[in-house]
Scaffold this motif. Structure first.
Motif, PDB file in Angstrom:
ATOM      1  N   GLU A 102      -2.358   3.673   5.961  1.00  0.00           N
ATOM      2  CA  GLU A 102      -2.571   2.866   7.163  1.00  0.00           C
ATOM      3  C   GLU A 102      -2.835   1.408   6.807  1.00  0.00           C
ATOM      4  O   GLU A 102      -2.348   0.488   7.471  1.00  0.00           O
ATOM      5  CB  GLU A 102      -3.729   3.439   7.970  1.00  0.00           C
ATOM      6  N   ALA A 103      -3.579   1.202   5.726  1.00  0.00           N
ATOM      7  CA  ALA A 103      -3.903  -0.168   5.330  1.00  0.00           C
ATOM      8  C   ALA A 103      -2.657  -0.931   4.883  1.00  0.00           C
ATOM      9  O   ALA A 103      -2.433  -2.086   5.283  1.00  0.00           O
ATOM     10  CB  ALA A 103      -4.945  -0.149   4.207  1.00  0.00           C
ATOM     11  N   SER A 104      -1.813  -0.281   4.055  1.00  0.00           N
ATOM     12  CA  SER A 104      -0.609  -0.965   3.582  1.00  0.00           C
ATOM     13  C   SER A 104       0.390  -1.185   4.712  1.00  0.00           C
ATOM     14  O   SER A 104       1.059  -2.218   4.761  1.00  0.00           O
ATOM     15  CB  SER A 104       0.034  -0.164   2.450  1.00  0.00           C
ATOM     16  N   ALA A 105       0.491  -0.234   5.629  1.00  0.00           N
ATOM     17  CA  ALA A 105       1.384  -0.405   6.779  1.00  0.00           C
ATOM     18  C   ALA A 105       0.903  -1.554   7.665  1.00  0.00           C
ATOM     19  O   ALA A 105       1.704  -2.371   8.150  1.00  0.00           O
ATOM     20  CB  ALA A 105       1.460   0.891   7.570  1.00  0.00           C
ATOM     21  N   LYS A 106      -0.396  -1.623   7.879  1.00  0.00           N
ATOM     22  CA  LYS A 106      -0.954  -2.697   8.709  1.00  0.00           C
ATOM     23  C   LYS A 106      -0.693  -4.060   8.087  1.00  0.00           C
ATOM     24  O   LYS A 106      -0.313  -5.026   8.769  1.00  0.00           O
ATOM     25  CB  LYS A 106      -2.455  -2.475   8.889  1.00  0.00           C
ATOM     26  N   THR A 107      -0.862  -4.178   6.764  1.00  0.00           N
ATOM     27  CA  THR A 107      -0.617  -5.440   6.077  1.00  0.00           C
ATOM     28  C   THR A 107       0.838  -5.861   6.177  1.00  0.00           C
ATOM     29  O   THR A 107       1.150  -7.047   6.415  1.00  0.00           O
ATOM     30  CB  THR A 107      -1.026  -5.319   4.598  1.00  0.00           C
ATOM     31  N   ALA A 108       1.748  -4.909   6.010  1.00  0.00           N
ATOM     32  CA  ALA A 108       3.177  -5.228   6.072  1.00  0.00           C
ATOM     33  C   ALA A 108       3.584  -5.682   7.472  1.00  0.00           C
ATOM     34  O   ALA A 108       4.326  -6.669   7.626  1.00  0.00           O
ATOM     35  CB  ALA A 108       3.988  -4.016   5.644  1.00  0.00           C
ATOM     36  N   ILE A 109       3.118  -4.980   8.493  1.00  0.00           N
ATOM     37  CA  ILE A 109       3.485  -5.356   9.869  1.00  0.00           C
ATOM     38  C   ILE A 109       2.903  -6.709  10.236  1.00  0.00           C
ATOM     39  O   ILE A 109       3.560  -7.543  10.881  1.00  0.00           O
ATOM     40  CB  ILE A 109       3.020  -4.261  10.847  1.00  0.00           C
ATOM     41  N   GLN A 110       1.669  -6.952   9.821  1.00  0.00           N
ATOM     42  CA  GLN A 110       1.055  -8.249  10.120  1.00  0.00           C
ATOM     43  C   GLN A 110       1.812  -9.388   9.444  1.00  0.00           C
ATOM     44  O   GLN A 110       2.030 -10.449  10.030  1.00  0.00           O
ATOM     45  CB  GLN A 110      -0.404  -8.251   9.663  1.00  0.00           C
ATOM     46  N   GLY A 111       2.264  -9.176   8.216  1.00  0.00           N
ATOM     47  CA  GLY A 111       3.046 -10.203   7.540  1.00  0.00           C
ATOM     48  C   GLY A 111       4.353 -10.497   8.257  1.00  0.00           C
ATOM     49  O   GLY A 111       4.794 -11.657   8.330  1.00  0.00           O
ATOM     50  N   VAL A 162      -2.527  -7.396  14.410  1.00  0.00           N
ATOM     51  CA  VAL A 162      -2.519  -5.934  14.410  1.00  0.00           C
ATOM     52  C   VAL A 162      -3.973  -5.449  14.335  1.00  0.00           C
ATOM     53  O   VAL A 162      -4.713  -5.806  13.407  1.00  0.00           O
ATOM     54  CB  VAL A 162      -1.697  -5.381  13.231  1.00  0.00           C
ATOM     55  N   THR A 163      -4.354  -4.616  15.300  1.00  0.00           N
ATOM     56  CA  THR A 163      -5.732  -4.113  15.344  1.00  0.00           C
ATOM     57  C   THR A 163      -5.858  -2.677  14.848  1.00  0.00           C
ATOM     58  O   THR A 163      -6.917  -2.298  14.336  1.00  0.00           O
ATOM     59  CB  THR A 163      -6.284  -4.202  16.776  1.00  0.00           C
ATOM     60  N   SER A 164      -4.810  -1.864  14.998  1.00  0.00           N
ATOM     61  CA  SER A 164      -4.904  -0.466  14.561  1.00  0.00           C
ATOM     62  C   SER A 164      -3.516   0.117  14.331  1.00  0.00           C
ATOM     63  O   SER A 164      -2.524  -0.346  14.919  1.00  0.00           O
ATOM     64  CB  SER A 164      -5.648   0.387  15.593  1.00  0.00           C
ATOM     65  N   ILE A 165      -3.482   1.106  13.463  1.00  0.00           N
ATOM     66  CA  ILE A 165      -2.279   1.931  13.260  1.00  0.00           C
ATOM     67  C   ILE A 165      -2.524   3.236  14.008  1.00  0.00           C
ATOM     68  O   ILE A 165      -3.411   4.021  13.653  1.00  0.00           O
ATOM     69  CB  ILE A 165      -2.029   2.196  11.763  1.00  0.00           C
ATOM     70  N   ASP A 166      -1.762   3.468  15.051  1.00  0.00           N
ATOM     71  CA  ASP A 166      -2.004   4.612  15.933  1.00  0.00           C
ATOM     72  C   ASP A 166      -1.355   5.903  15.418  1.00  0.00           C
ATOM     73  O   ASP A 166      -1.905   6.994  15.578  1.00  0.00           O
ATOM     74  CB  ASP A 166      -1.494   4.295  17.335  1.00  0.00           C
ATOM     75  N   LYS A 167      -0.194   5.782  14.820  1.00  0.00           N
ATOM     76  CA  LYS A 167       0.507   6.977  14.365  1.00  0.00           C
ATOM     77  C   LYS A 167       1.531   6.597  13.308  1.00  0.00           C
ATOM     78  O   LYS A 167       2.251   5.608  13.455  1.00  0.00           O
ATOM     79  CB  LYS A 167       1.220   7.668  15.548  1.00  0.00           C
ATOM     80  N   ILE A 168       1.588   7.409  12.249  1.00  0.00           N
ATOM     81  CA  ILE A 168       2.621   7.242  11.215  1.00  0.00           C
ATOM     82  C   ILE A 168       3.428   8.521  11.138  1.00  0.00           C
ATOM     83  O   ILE A 168       2.870   9.607  10.909  1.00  0.00           O
ATOM     84  CB  ILE A 168       2.010   6.926   9.836  1.00  0.00           C
ATOM     85  N   VAL A 169       4.718   8.414  11.337  1.00  0.00           N
ATOM     86  CA  VAL A 169       5.627   9.549  11.209  1.00  0.00           C
ATOM     87  C   VAL A 169       6.414   9.351   9.915  1.00  0.00           C
ATOM     88  O   VAL A 169       7.220   8.423   9.796  1.00  0.00           O
ATOM     89  CB  VAL A 169       6.583   9.650  12.413  1.00  0.00           C
ATOM     90  N   SER A 172      10.063  10.365   4.880  1.00  0.00           N
ATOM     91  CA  SER A 172      10.069  10.723   3.464  1.00  0.00           C
ATOM     92  C   SER A 172       8.919   9.971   2.823  1.00  0.00           C
ATOM     93  O   SER A 172       8.124   9.330   3.509  1.00  0.00           O
ATOM     94  CB  SER A 172      11.409  10.357   2.803  1.00  0.00           C
ATOM     95  N   GLN A 173       8.843  10.003   1.503  1.00  0.00           N
ATOM     96  CA  GLN A 173       7.793   9.258   0.816  1.00  0.00           C
ATOM     97  C   GLN A 173       8.018   7.755   0.877  1.00  0.00           C
ATOM     98  O   GLN A 173       7.097   6.986   0.612  1.00  0.00           O
ATOM     99  CB  GLN A 173       7.688   9.699  -0.646  1.00  0.00           C
ATOM    100  N   TYR A 174       9.206   7.349   1.213  1.00  0.00           N
ATOM    101  CA  TYR A 174       9.496   5.913   1.215  1.00  0.00           C
ATOM    102  C   TYR A 174      10.008   5.418   2.559  1.00  0.00           C
ATOM    103  O   TYR A 174      10.434   4.275   2.677  1.00  0.00           O
ATOM    104  CB  TYR A 174      10.513   5.569   0.112  1.00  0.00           C
ATOM    105  N   GLN A 175       9.991   6.240   3.607  1.00  0.00           N
ATOM    106  CA  GLN A 175      10.391   5.806   4.945  1.00  0.00           C
ATOM    107  C   GLN A 175       9.410   6.346   5.969  1.00  0.00           C
ATOM    108  O   GLN A 175       8.963   7.498   5.866  1.00  0.00           O
ATOM    109  CB  GLN A 175      11.806   6.307   5.287  1.00  0.00           C
ATOM    110  N   ALA A 176       9.116   5.518   6.962  1.00  0.00           N
ATOM    111  CA  ALA A 176       8.176   5.947   7.996  1.00  0.00           C
ATOM    112  C   ALA A 176       8.396   5.129   9.261  1.00  0.00           C
ATOM    113  O   ALA A 176       8.899   3.994   9.222  1.00  0.00           O
ATOM    114  CB  ALA A 176       6.734   5.801   7.523  1.00  0.00           C
ATOM    115  N   GLN A 177       8.014   5.723  10.354  1.00  0.00           N
ATOM    116  CA  GLN A 177       7.987   5.040  11.645  1.00  0.00           C
ATOM    117  C   GLN A 177       6.529   4.924  12.074  1.00  0.00           C
ATOM    118  O   GLN A 177       5.797   5.912  12.050  1.00  0.00           O
ATOM    119  CB  GLN A 177       8.799   5.819  12.688  1.00  0.00           C
ATOM    120  N   VAL A 178       6.145   3.729  12.471  1.00  0.00           N
ATOM    121  CA  VAL A 178       4.728   3.454  12.732  1.00  0.00           C
ATOM    122  C   VAL A 178       4.549   2.942  14.156  1.00  0.00           C
ATOM    123  O   VAL A 178       5.250   2.014  14.589  1.00  0.00           O
ATOM    124  CB  VAL A 178       4.173   2.412  11.721  1.00  0.00           C
ATOM    125  N   LEU A 179       3.619   3.559  14.855  1.00  0.00           N
ATOM    126  CA  LEU A 179       3.182   3.074  16.162  1.00  0.00           C
ATOM    127  C   LEU A 179       1.862   2.328  15.949  1.00  0.00           C
ATOM    128  O   LEU A 179       0.917   2.889  15.391  1.00  0.00           O
ATOM    129  CB  LEU A 179       2.995   4.241  17.128  1.00  0.00           C
TER     130      LEU A 179
END
Length: 222
Positions: A102-111, A162-169, A172-179
């Motif tokens: 969640e932390a790495s996804a949040k950082t990437a989206i914020q960037g 970005v305040t929160s990561i609500d859901k990560i689908v 694979s280990q290298y692909q995801a969809q994030v709400l």
């Protein structure tokens, strides 16, 4: 001359002295000729069994052993394929070194949102090309599209956090969809809004997370 047997009329002059006596039998016994006795003493060999010449009449039963060997080979093949798939997912053609958090996804989206806000074309294009940036020779159309995306974002928001990561689908280990949820400040002014959701497609490759696409989920005018 008395005491002599008259010649057999069935035998000609040339056959004189070559009379072949027939076996004596009784009145009810059939006549048996010499060749029939020989045939009885040396009967014909039994007929060969049906099949090819030289083929043995029976084979050893090895079917269970062959089935066992085939099953073992199939299991070994499945195991090898599974290991190859797992290895490919983990390496992704390079040393990925980890999975999404969640932390790495949040950082990437914020960037990515910051790049849209500040019209950082190169960062926007690098994310939008989703891993093929280094292989693309002509990026002019991608740069034009990045500018349009930045202009559209800046017309909506003057700031987005970005305040929160609500859901990560995980695909694979290298692909995801994030709400995710973000707090935005409308470009037309007014107080910040903190319940705006978006969806991002992420790719983990060569030690970095790329935002391949971004879609605003909450509709409205800002």
């Amino acid at each position: 001359m008395a005491g002599q047997h008259p010649p057999d009329p069935a035998v000609g002059a040339e056959g004189a002295g070559e009379v072949r006596p027939y076996p004596q039998t009784g009145p009810d016994e059939p006549v048996e000729y010499p060749h029939e006795a020989a045939d009885r003493q040396h009967p014909f060999p039994p007929a060969p069994a049906a099949g090819y010449p030289g083929m043995p009449s029976s084979y050893p039963r090895r079917r269970p052993k062959r089935l066992l060997i085939g099953a073992l080979l199939a299991l070994a093949l499945v195991g090898a394929l599974t290991a190859a798939i797992v290895y490919g997912v983990r390496t992704n053609g390079a040393n990925t070194g980890g999975t999404f958090t969640e932390a790495s996804a949040k950082t990437a989206i914020q960037g990515y949102l910051n790049a849209l806000q500040h019209r950082d074309v190169d960062v926007i294009v690098r994310n939008a090309l989703c891993g093929i940036y280094d292989g693309v020779k002509d990026r002019r159309s991608d740069q034009a599209l990045a500018k349009l995306s930045s202009d559209a974002f800046r017309k909506q928001f003057s700031k987005a956090d970005v305040t929160s990561i609500d859901k990560i689908v995980y695909w694979s280990q290298y692909q995801a969809q994030v709400l995710f949820t973000m707090q935005v400040t409308p470009a037309i002014g007014g107080p910040p809004k903190g319940q705006v959701q978006g969806i991002a497609q992420l790719l983990f490759q060569r030690g970095q997370i790329l935002v391949c696409s971004y879609v605003l989920r909450t509709a409205g005018q800002y």
